[in-house]
Design a protein around this motif. Structure first.
Motif, PDB file in Angstrom:
ATOM      1  N   ASN A  86      40.532  55.376  51.706  1.00  0.00           N
ATOM      2  CA  ASN A  86      41.820  54.648  51.632  1.00  0.00           C
ATOM      3  C   ASN A  86      42.065  53.493  50.555  1.00  0.00           C
ATOM      4  O   ASN A  86      42.623  52.790  50.422  1.00  0.00           O
ATOM      5  N   THR A  87      41.026  53.969  49.319  1.00  0.00           N
ATOM      6  CA  THR A  87      41.198  53.109  48.398  1.00  0.00           C
ATOM      7  C   THR A  87      42.009  53.615  47.187  1.00  0.00           C
ATOM      8  O   THR A  87      42.183  54.741  46.910  1.00  0.00           O
ATOM      9  N   THR A  88      42.971  52.542  46.848  1.00  0.00           N
ATOM     10  CA  THR A  88      44.093  52.806  45.634  1.00  0.00           C
ATOM     11  C   THR A  88      43.653  51.895  44.385  1.00  0.00           C
ATOM     12  O   THR A  88      43.332  50.699  44.546  1.00  0.00           O
ATOM     13  N   HIS A  89      43.351  52.498  43.480  1.00  0.00           N
ATOM     14  CA  HIS A  89      43.064  51.752  42.077  1.00  0.00           C
ATOM     15  C   HIS A  89      44.233  51.571  41.365  1.00  0.00           C
ATOM     16  O   HIS A  89      45.146  52.485  41.084  1.00  0.00           O
ATOM     17  N   VAL A  90      44.657  50.154  40.981  1.00  0.00           N
ATOM     18  CA  VAL A  90      45.709  50.064  40.127  1.00  0.00           C
ATOM     19  C   VAL A  90      45.346  49.694  38.974  1.00  0.00           C
ATOM     20  O   VAL A  90      44.350  48.936  38.610  1.00  0.00           O
ATOM     21  N   ILE A  91      45.646  50.442  37.995  1.00  0.00           N
ATOM     22  CA  ILE A  91      45.360  50.102  36.305  1.00  0.00           C
ATOM     23  C   ILE A  91      46.497  50.175  35.440  1.00  0.00           C
ATOM     24  O   ILE A  91      47.454  50.878  35.696  1.00  0.00           O
ATOM     25  N   GLY A  92      46.237  49.726  34.271  1.00  0.00           N
ATOM     26  CA  GLY A  92      47.008  49.866  33.127  1.00  0.00           C
ATOM     27  C   GLY A  92      47.003  51.282  32.489  1.00  0.00           C
ATOM     28  O   GLY A  92      45.962  51.947  32.655  1.00  0.00           O
ATOM     29  N   LYS A  93      47.972  51.502  31.674  1.00  0.00           N
ATOM     30  CA  LYS A  93      48.091  53.033  31.361  1.00  0.00           C
ATOM     31  C   LYS A  93      46.860  53.187  30.139  1.00  0.00           C
ATOM     32  O   LYS A  93      46.641  54.210  29.761  1.00  0.00           O
ATOM     33  N   ASP A  94      46.538  51.958  29.668  1.00  0.00           N
ATOM     34  CA  ASP A  94      45.412  52.297  28.594  1.00  0.00           C
ATOM     35  C   ASP A  94      44.004  52.712  28.964  1.00  0.00           C
ATOM     36  O   ASP A  94      43.267  53.168  28.165  1.00  0.00           O
ATOM     37  N   ILE A  95      43.807  52.581  30.361  1.00  0.00           N
ATOM     38  CA  ILE A  95      42.470  53.182  30.707  1.00  0.00           C
ATOM     39  C   ILE A  95      42.715  54.093  31.763  1.00  0.00           C
ATOM     40  O   ILE A  95      41.876  54.276  32.660  1.00  0.00           O
TER      41      ILE A  95
ATOM     42  N   CYS B 177      48.501  44.293  43.088  1.00  0.00           N
ATOM     43  CA  CYS B 177      47.515  44.642  44.094  1.00  0.00           C
ATOM     44  C   CYS B 177      47.673  43.588  45.281  1.00  0.00           C
ATOM     45  O   CYS B 177      47.690  43.906  46.644  1.00  0.00           O
ATOM     46  N   ASP B 178      47.895  42.176  44.830  1.00  0.00           N
ATOM     47  CA  ASP B 178      48.099  41.199  45.772  1.00  0.00           C
ATOM     48  C   ASP B 178      49.280  41.314  46.693  1.00  0.00           C
ATOM     49  O   ASP B 178      49.195  41.277  48.031  1.00  0.00           O
ATOM     50  N   VAL B 179      50.383  41.989  46.130  1.00  0.00           N
ATOM     51  CA  VAL B 179      51.462  41.908  47.120  1.00  0.00           C
ATOM     52  C   VAL B 179      51.448  43.304  48.066  1.00  0.00           C
ATOM     53  O   VAL B 179      51.836  43.071  49.195  1.00  0.00           O
TER      54      VAL B 179
ATOM     55  N   PRO C 187      41.764  46.726  37.980  1.00  0.00           N
ATOM     56  CA  PRO C 187      40.902  46.644  37.129  1.00  0.00           C
ATOM     57  C   PRO C 187      39.987  45.475  37.056  1.00  0.00           C
ATOM     58  O   PRO C 187      40.507  44.334  37.510  1.00  0.00           O
ATOM     59  N   ILE C 188      38.905  45.681  36.866  1.00  0.00           N
ATOM     60  CA  ILE C 188      37.976  44.380  36.553  1.00  0.00           C
ATOM     61  C   ILE C 188      38.086  44.227  34.760  1.00  0.00           C
ATOM     62  O   ILE C 188      37.939  45.012  34.193  1.00  0.00           O
ATOM     63  N   PHE C 189      38.271  43.179  34.664  1.00  0.00           N
ATOM     64  CA  PHE C 189      38.688  42.435  33.398  1.00  0.00           C
ATOM     65  C   PHE C 189      37.410  41.909  32.456  1.00  0.00           C
ATOM     66  O   PHE C 189      36.459  41.435  33.012  1.00  0.00           O
ATOM     67  N   TYR C 190      37.537  42.290  31.091  1.00  0.00           N
ATOM     68  CA  TYR C 190      36.807  41.736  30.216  1.00  0.00           C
ATOM     69  C   TYR C 190      36.873  40.151  29.960  1.00  0.00           C
ATOM     70  O   TYR C 190      37.895  39.832  29.625  1.00  0.00           O
ATOM     71  N   PRO C 191      35.799  39.472  30.207  1.00  0.00           N
ATOM     72  CA  PRO C 191      35.777  38.114  29.914  1.00  0.00           C
ATOM     73  C   PRO C 191      35.604  37.498  28.621  1.00  0.00           C
ATOM     74  O   PRO C 191      34.868  36.706  28.366  1.00  0.00           O
ATOM     75  N   ASN C 192      36.162  38.459  27.528  1.00  0.00           N
ATOM     76  CA  ASN C 192      35.729  37.964  26.248  1.00  0.00           C
ATOM     77  C   ASN C 192      36.745  37.237  25.683  1.00  0.00           C
ATOM     78  O   ASN C 192      36.744  37.029  24.433  1.00  0.00           O
ATOM     79  N   ALA C 193      37.924  36.812  26.367  1.00  0.00           N
ATOM     80  CA  ALA C 193      39.097  36.075  25.945  1.00  0.00           C
ATOM     81  C   ALA C 193      39.795  35.551  27.143  1.00  0.00           C
ATOM     82  O   ALA C 193      39.422  36.215  28.235  1.00  0.00           O
ATOM     83  N   LYS C 194      40.584  34.360  27.070  1.00  0.00           N
ATOM     84  CA  LYS C 194      41.329  34.122  28.347  1.00  0.00           C
ATOM     85  C   LYS C 194      42.310  35.253  28.691  1.00  0.00           C
ATOM     86  O   LYS C 194      42.834  36.021  28.054  1.00  0.00           O
ATOM     87  N   PRO C 195      42.490  35.152  30.172  1.00  0.00           N
ATOM     88  CA  PRO C 195      43.528  36.342  30.766  1.00  0.00           C
ATOM     89  C   PRO C 195      44.949  36.150  30.129  1.00  0.00           C
ATOM     90  O   PRO C 195      45.303  34.986  30.067  1.00  0.00           O
ATOM     91  N   HIS C 196      45.567  37.262  30.137  1.00  0.00           N
ATOM     92  CA  HIS C 196      47.051  37.212  29.749  1.00  0.00           C
ATOM     93  C   HIS C 196      48.106  37.838  30.868  1.00  0.00           C
ATOM     94  O   HIS C 196      47.609  38.171  31.967  1.00  0.00           O
TER      95      HIS C 196
END
Length: 552
Positions: free
Chosen positions: A287-296, A38-40, A19-28
């Motif tokens: 051949n695109t795979t999106h990796v996302i969290g269950k909240d989105i 994704c990296d692996v 996902p692209i992340f909201y930069p409204n706070a530091k990453p967690h």
């Protein structure tokens, strides 16, 4: 044979996205986990000789960014985003997240592509103007149907949505709508006909049930500019700003060349200058795979496919949905003081142990439980199991170079003067032969925890064989056979685990002097490398894995 084929034979490509992340706070920790998956996967494809892209980035428009920038004293939200997006770069670099492109939704090429997507949907009759009344969540930047609204049990006269439990407010406004309702049955048919499109299966069933039980309503995809100042103008109507998700989701197309490049199959070299054979953007998109969290999940499995179909564009290959992280059995919360700082964990335990821990202690279907004690114990296991195996075999008592040179040319059984030990050796040889294909399947199914259990099992078998065989009591030929098999185990596993622990794997391979050019999938078999071990038994060589102290 899964490994070692040439690109000319295979011509396989993959494009994986976080996902692209909201930069409204530091990453967690959750940001790190999405990117790490994704990296692996990306590194795994590269290890096999495939062509791969991995794109990530930040979602920098919308009301949340606008309000956060105002709260922090920034007159221009772009300046606020410029300050915070770098935190995500720092996190990625700290954990060896090897992305191909880091996209920002304020990038000029992205804005151009979002406008193109809007125009295509509008020209094809899927966007219209109207009045919208409903329950809106500022945090989620979306409207929710009445069926998902409940009274806040804690705060009187406030309301929550049941999907994210964030507060909602009721209001009306004039804006643009997307004909999402048109795609309800189309989506059901597509998901049923393409059972791997949403993975794992439990998430596929979840989305199908949602579509069957709560038919889609048309979606408001713009906000008045007087309320939402920070966004992309609706083409031809600057009084409205585009809905942040219509904007954000388009990043996946921008990252590989943009809509025109995908539609017209135009070459796009900006990202691909390191790729051995330039592939077309259409190949990457298919051949695109999106990796996302269950909240989105709703945005990626309902909104995004609908936007694409409305624009006449093909759909990505797959959406992989992962669960979240809790800490010591409890949801992370600032008030509870249990929010895990990934950079702090890296400072004490190292980036590779953190990478391994996150991939070993969660499954897609279930939330992972971060326990620092387990992370510490993992570092102890690296030292006592894997590090100790290498250190013992690289002792000045033995001669790894001699063992490699002699047994690399022996195609028959190892020379161990014991039926029991020979059985152990044969079992270890078989396990090493089966492991690359087994791990390949697990990696492609995003079952990293299962893959790493097989790695540990093989390391344990090699340690048991070393201990039972007692090479220090044997004559040179039998001694060399034992050392050779144990170090072949470490060599093959180190190559295999480069996508998981890139730095640590490199140190393990350096310790037994494996050449840089011999760390590819072509060398994932016994006797594939006949040249390593030179100088490995010299005194004074550094131990590849050092113990760390417990932080708490």
């Amino acid at each position: 044979m899964l490994f070692g084929r040439s690109l000319i034979q295979r011509r396989l490509v993959s494009h994986i996205t976080s996902p692209i992340f909201y930069p409204n706070a530091k990453p967690h920790l959750g940001h790190l986990y999405s990117s790490l998956i994704c990296d692996v996967f990306h590194r795994w494809k590269l290890l096999q000789g495939e062509e791969s892209l991995f794109t990530t980035g930040t979602d920098e428009h919308g009301l949340k960014i606008q309000l956060a920038s105002e709260k922090n004293g920034f007159q221009n939200p772009k300046h606020f985003a410029d300050k915070l997006y770098s935190d995500f770069i720092i996190l990625d670099k700290s954990f060896n997240i090897n992305f191909t492109r880091f996209i920002r939704t304020t990038d000029a090429d992205h804005i151009k592509n979002v406008e193109k997507l809007w125009k295509l949907c509008h020209e094809r009759g899927f966007i219209y103007q109207g009045e919208h009344k409903g329950w809106y969540s500022v945090s989620d930047e979306t409207f929710y149907p009445e069926s998902k609204i409940i009274e806040d049990p804690v705060n009187a006269r406030k309301y929550l949505n049941t999907e994210t439990n964030n507060e909602v407010i009721y209001h009306s406004e004039n804006n643009y709508f997307f004909k999402l309702s048109h795609f309800n049955d189309i989506l059901i048919d597509y998901i049923q006909s393409n059972p791997k499109f949403i993975y794992p299966e439990v998430r596929r069933v979840q989305v199908l049930n949602e579509l069957r039980n709560n038919r889609l309503q048309d979606l408001s995809i713009s906000r008045p500019s007087f309320r939402l100042k920070w966004g992309i103008d609706v083409p031809g109507d600057p009084s409205q700003k585009m809905y942040v998700w219509f904007d954000a989701l388009c990043n996946y197309l921008t990252s590989i060349g943009g809509i025109d490049a995908v539609v017209n199959n135009e070459p796009y070299n900006k990202l691909l200058h390191t790729i051995k054979e330039i592939q077309s953007p259409r190949d990457w998109w298919n051949n695109t795979t999106h990796v996302i969290g269950k909240d989105i999940i709703r945005f990626h499995t309902i909104y995004w496919p609908s936007f694409l179909m409305a624009a006449g564009l093909p759909l990505p290959k797959q959406v992989v949905v992962h669960s979240h992280w809790i800490c010591n059995g409890t949801k992370m919360s600032k008030s509870l003081g249990n929010v895990v700082d990934p950079l702090l964990m890296k400072k004490y335990y190292g980036s590779d142990p953190m990478r391994w821990f996150l991939l070993e202690n969660t499954q897609l279907e279930e939330d992972g439980d971060f326990q620092e004690d387990k992370l510490f114990l993992l570092t102890e296991m690296f030292a006592s199991k894997w590090g100790n195996l290498v250190s013992r075999c690289c002792s000045p008592k033995f001669n790894l170079q001699r063992a490699v040179q002699f047994f690399s040319n022996k195609k028959n059984a190892l020379l161990v003067n014991s039926e029991t030990l020979q059985n152990e050796a044969d079992n270890l040889v078989k396990k090493l032969g089966d492991l690359p294909s087994l791990v390949d399947k697990k990696m492609n199914d995003f079952q990293t925890a299962s893959a790493l259990r097989h790695v540990w099992s093989t390391i344990n078998d090699a340690n048991a064989f070393m201990q039972n065989a007692e090479p220090w009591t044997k004559e040179p030929i039998e001694q060399d056979a034992i050392i050779f098999l144990c170090m072949e185990t470490s060599r093959i596993l180190s190559i295999l685990c480069q996508p998981i622990i890139p730095d640590l794997a490199a140190k393990l391979l350096d310790r037994i002097d494996v050449g840089k050019e011999k760390r590819t999938a072509d060398f994932l078999r016994i006797r594939a490398d006949t040249t390593y071990g030179v100088g490995s038994n010299m005194k004074g060589r550094k131990v590849p894995i050092k113990r760390v102290t417990r932080r708490i």
